[in-house]
Enzyme design. Structure first.
Site, PDB file in Angstrom:
ATOM      1  CG  HIS A  74      -2.000  -0.838   1.016  1.00  0.00           C
ATOM      2  ND1 HIS A  74      -3.365  -0.710   0.500  1.00  0.00           N
ATOM      3  CD2 HIS A  74      -2.088  -2.359   1.268  1.00  0.00           C
ATOM      4  CE1 HIS A  74      -3.724  -1.511   0.175  1.00  0.00           C
ATOM      5  NE2 HIS A  74      -3.348  -2.683   0.730  1.00  0.00           N
ATOM      6  CE  LYS A 300       3.495   5.422  12.604  1.00  0.00           C
ATOM      7  NZ  LYS A 300       4.502   5.179  11.533  1.00  0.00           N
TER       8      LYS A 300
HETATM    9  P1  FAS Z   1       2.183  -9.215  22.363  1.00  0.00           P
HETATM   10  O1  FAS Z   1       1.213  -8.883  23.280  1.00  0.00           O
HETATM   11  O2  FAS Z   1       1.903  -9.277  20.939  1.00  0.00           O
HETATM   12  O3  FAS Z   1       3.000 -10.701  22.677  1.00  0.00           O
HETATM   13  C1  FAS Z   1       3.126 -11.007  24.027  1.00  0.00           C
HETATM   14  C2  FAS Z   1       2.966 -12.367  24.218  1.00  0.00           C
HETATM   15  O4  FAS Z   1       3.541 -12.752  25.552  1.00  0.00           O
HETATM   16  C3  FAS Z   1       1.812 -12.967  24.056  1.00  0.00           C
HETATM   17  O5  FAS Z   1       1.845 -14.182  23.112  1.00  0.00           O
HETATM   18  C4  FAS Z   1       1.319 -13.297  25.506  1.00  0.00           C
HETATM   19  O6  FAS Z   1       0.534 -14.596  25.424  1.00  0.00           O
HETATM   20  C5  FAS Z   1       2.546 -13.828  26.031  1.00  0.00           C
HETATM   21  N1  FAS Z   1       2.623 -13.444  27.475  1.00  0.00           N
HETATM   22  C6  FAS Z   1       2.126 -12.732  28.346  1.00  0.00           C
HETATM   23  N2  FAS Z   1       2.441 -12.775  29.610  1.00  0.00           N
HETATM   24  C7  FAS Z   1       3.284 -13.813  29.815  1.00  0.00           C
HETATM   25  C8  FAS Z   1       3.955 -14.634  30.740  1.00  0.00           C
HETATM   26  N3  FAS Z   1       3.902 -14.465  32.033  1.00  0.00           N
HETATM   27  N4  FAS Z   1       4.738 -15.878  30.322  1.00  0.00           N
HETATM   28  C9  FAS Z   1       5.010 -16.049  29.128  1.00  0.00           C
HETATM   29  N5  FAS Z   1       4.289 -15.342  27.965  1.00  0.00           N
HETATM   30  C10 FAS Z   1       3.491 -14.493  28.421  1.00  0.00           C
HETATM   31  N6  FAS Z   1      -0.656  -2.576  16.450  1.00  0.00           N
HETATM   32  C11 FAS Z   1      -0.602  -1.850  15.005  1.00  0.00           C
HETATM   33  O7  FAS Z   1       0.459  -1.577  14.817  1.00  0.00           O
HETATM   34  N7  FAS Z   1      -1.620  -1.966  14.174  1.00  0.00           N
HETATM   35  C12 FAS Z   1      -2.835  -2.186  14.605  1.00  0.00           C
HETATM   36  O8  FAS Z   1      -3.898  -2.014  13.660  1.00  0.00           O
HETATM   37  C13 FAS Z   1      -3.125  -2.866  15.835  1.00  0.00           C
HETATM   38  N8  FAS Z   1      -4.292  -3.416  16.286  1.00  0.00           N
HETATM   39  C14 FAS Z   1      -4.627  -4.076  17.398  1.00  0.00           C
HETATM   40  C15 FAS Z   1      -5.958  -4.637  17.913  1.00  0.00           C
HETATM   41  C16 FAS Z   1      -5.838  -5.114  19.187  1.00  0.00           C
HETATM   42  C17 FAS Z   1      -7.394  -5.558  19.470  1.00  0.00           C
HETATM   43  C18 FAS Z   1      -5.062  -5.280  20.014  1.00  0.00           C
HETATM   44  C19 FAS Z   1      -4.943  -6.027  21.393  1.00  0.00           C
HETATM   45  C20 FAS Z   1      -3.626  -4.757  19.441  1.00  0.00           C
HETATM   46  C21 FAS Z   1      -3.491  -4.057  18.477  1.00  0.00           C
HETATM   47  N9  FAS Z   1      -2.228  -3.680  18.051  1.00  0.00           N
HETATM   48  C22 FAS Z   1      -2.002  -2.933  16.721  1.00  0.00           C
HETATM   49  C23 FAS Z   1      -1.204  -3.747  18.907  1.00  0.00           C
HETATM   50  C24 FAS Z   1      -0.418  -5.019  18.787  1.00  0.00           C
HETATM   51  O9  FAS Z   1      -0.382  -5.579  17.520  1.00  0.00           O
HETATM   52  C25 FAS Z   1       0.886  -4.989  19.553  1.00  0.00           C
HETATM   53  O10 FAS Z   1       1.645  -3.878  19.590  1.00  0.00           O
HETATM   54  C26 FAS Z   1       1.577  -6.248  19.371  1.00  0.00           C
HETATM   55  O11 FAS Z   1       1.206  -7.487  19.348  1.00  0.00           O
HETATM   56  C27 FAS Z   1       3.070  -6.022  20.229  1.00  0.00           C
HETATM   57  O12 FAS Z   1       3.947  -7.309  20.197  1.00  0.00           O
HETATM   58  P2  FAS Z   1       4.647  -7.947  21.398  1.00  0.00           P
HETATM   59  O13 FAS Z   1       5.404  -6.758  21.961  1.00  0.00           O
HETATM   60  O14 FAS Z   1       5.180  -8.990  20.863  1.00  0.00           O
HETATM   61  O15 FAS Z   1       3.347  -8.317  22.207  1.00  0.00           O
END
Ligand code: FAS
Length: 401
Positions: A74, A300
């Site tokens: 895009h 972001k």
């Molecule tokens: P994540 O939260 O993705 O991953 C963390 C992992 O750690 C998870 O798998 C979790 O299960 C695990 N975990 C947690 N506690 C733990 C523990 N005690 N022990 C072991 N594992 C544990 N971002 C965008 O850029 N664009 C969007 O359009 C967008 N839309 C979103 C919509 C929604 C509904 C949500 C909730 C978020 C959205 N985001 C968006 C933001 C999102 O994408 C995050 O920024 C991204 O997942 C961040 O990645 P991580 O930092 O890896 O964290």
């Protein structure tokens, strides 16, 4: 069971998995522990817009093959207001930088496959419950798996806290050692996934007196939408019929342009911004949502998480290649300017798009500001270039240390 490794990674989201793959490719031993099951994390639909630099980073490590083959590119987005519409062609305004649209759960699936194919150790359904000795030389991560599986202890050199906002890592830092900056925004977003083809090939941001509506692409048959709603609103207040009527009204589309389909996800997003400083304590390094939360305005969150992973991987590689710990000392200082720049842009975008809450004393004034921003975006090359540069993300990558 007690294992020894060099880097213990908490969380199999984009940040943790990208870090694990880069370390593995460099021959640095690491282990990933994840609270949820593999099926759960590979089905969790969230983000979908990847910036130019993010795709470059993934591609440099051979992790973008499916993204490049199946994702959509895009280079422009559309703004709508009161029947008027115009596009900002950000690819042209930034020398070719573009977004790739590829659902986050697909990327997570690809990163898990690559890491396991490389012989990586990834413990699913193993929540980290304690991180001990972070201020020593060999911290220990303790996991209490679900059911009657044996507890796991990981002794390591470093812990990468990639476990999201509600994870255990940031909580393991002694009180008073980190400073949190937080803002609760004055509106909510109803986040929707619908089985209906996108109404066109652009992301659409629609300003409307009823509130903002967003048309965000995901796949040829699934579209993500956002609807501005009051803080504290509930999905139950939004039956499908009300949703489609609001989308048609705010986006200025008919049923023919935007065919209603099954709505498979309906969440009210907690529109909060959060940054913790510094992003490290002793042998613990926080990356991604464990260190910062940003609203989806501007797409972001996942990109910042992957940028943190690249920064941390670069510094860990330098450390193990003899640069000593000073490479790691600068991790947080290297990440924070990028994070605050994204926070500033996301905040600006929110106030470009969102109708001020009705009845607010200054809502008429704020609405005029919105219209001025929209007009400058349409008419001023300098203004739209500045928007484009922030929207598609900087091209800067970490330098080797
Ligand atoms: P994540 O939260 O993705 O991953 C963390 C992992 O750690 C998870 O798998 C979790 O299960 C695990 N975990 C947690 N506690 C733990 C523990 N005690 N022990 C072991 N594992 C544990 N971002 C965008 O850029 N664009 C969007 O359009 C967008 N839309 C979103 C919509 C929604 C509904 C949500 C909730 C978020 C959205 N985001 C968006 C933001 C999102 O994408 C995050 O920024 C991204 O997942 C961040 O990645 P991580 O930092 O890896 O964290």
């Amino acid at each position: 069971m007690r294992l020894g490794t060099r880097v213990a990674i908490v969380g199999a989201g984009p940040a943790g998995l990208a870090l694990a793959n880069v370390l593995q490719q460099a021959g640095i031993d690491c282990v990933v522990v994840e609270r949820q099951s593999r099926a759960y994390v590979e089905a969790r639909a969230r983000a979908g817009v990847l910036e130019h630099r993010t795709v470059e980073f993934l591609n440099d490590h051979g992790l973008a093959d499916r993204l490049l083959a199946e994702g959509a590119r895009h280079g422009s987005c559309e703004f709508r207001h009161l029947g008027e519409r115009f596009s900002v062609r950000y690819r042209d305004l930034t020398g070719g930088r573009e977004h790739h649209v590829y659902p986050q759960q697909f990327l997570v699936r690809d990163l898990i496959s690559a890491y396991l194919a490389g012989g990586g150790q990834l413990f699913f359904s193993h929540p980290a419950v304690a991180l001990d000795g972070l201020d020593g030389d060999r911290p220990v991560l303790r996991c209490q798996p679900d059911g009657d599986a044996e507890p796991l202890e990981l002794e390591c050199d470093f812990v990468a806290g990639c476990d999201g906002f509600y994870g255990a890592s940031r909580q393991a830092v002694p009180a008073g050692r980190l400073r949190a900056y937080e803002k609760q925004h004055e509106f909510g977003w109803l986040a929707l996934l619908a089985e209906t083809p996108p109404a066109g090939d652009e992301i659409i941001y629609a300003l409307h007196e009823d509130g903002f509506a967003g048309h965000m692409l995901r796949t040829p048959s699934v579209t993500r939408f956002y609807l501005q709603c009051p803080v504290g609103d509930h999905p139950e207040n939004w039956p499908d019929q009300r949703i489609w009527s609001a989308l048609h009204r705010r986006l200025g589309m008919t049923d023919a342009e935007l065919a209603p389909g099954p709505i498979t996800e309906k969440n009210v997003l907690d529109m909060r911004s959060f940054v913790v400083e510094p992003m490290q304590y002793g042998r613990l390094f926080l990356a991604g949502d464990a260190a910062h939360i940003i609203t989806p305005a501007g797409g972001k969150g996942m990109n910042l998480a992957l940028a943190d992973a690249e920064e941390l991987a670069t510094r860990l590689l330098a450390h193990y290649r003899g640069a000593g710990t000073h490479a790691l000392d600068g991790y947080s200082a290297a990440c924070l300017p990028r994070i605050w720049q994204a926070q500033e842009f996301s905040h600006w975008m929110l106030h470009l798009l969102h109708s001020p809450a009705a009845g607010q004393d200054d809502s008429a004034f704020l609405h005029r500001l919105q219209l001025s921003r929209l007009t400058q975006l349409r008419d001023s090359p300098a203004y739209s270039t500045m928007f484009s540069d922030s929207y598609v993300g900087s091209s800067g990558r970490p330098t080797a240390h």
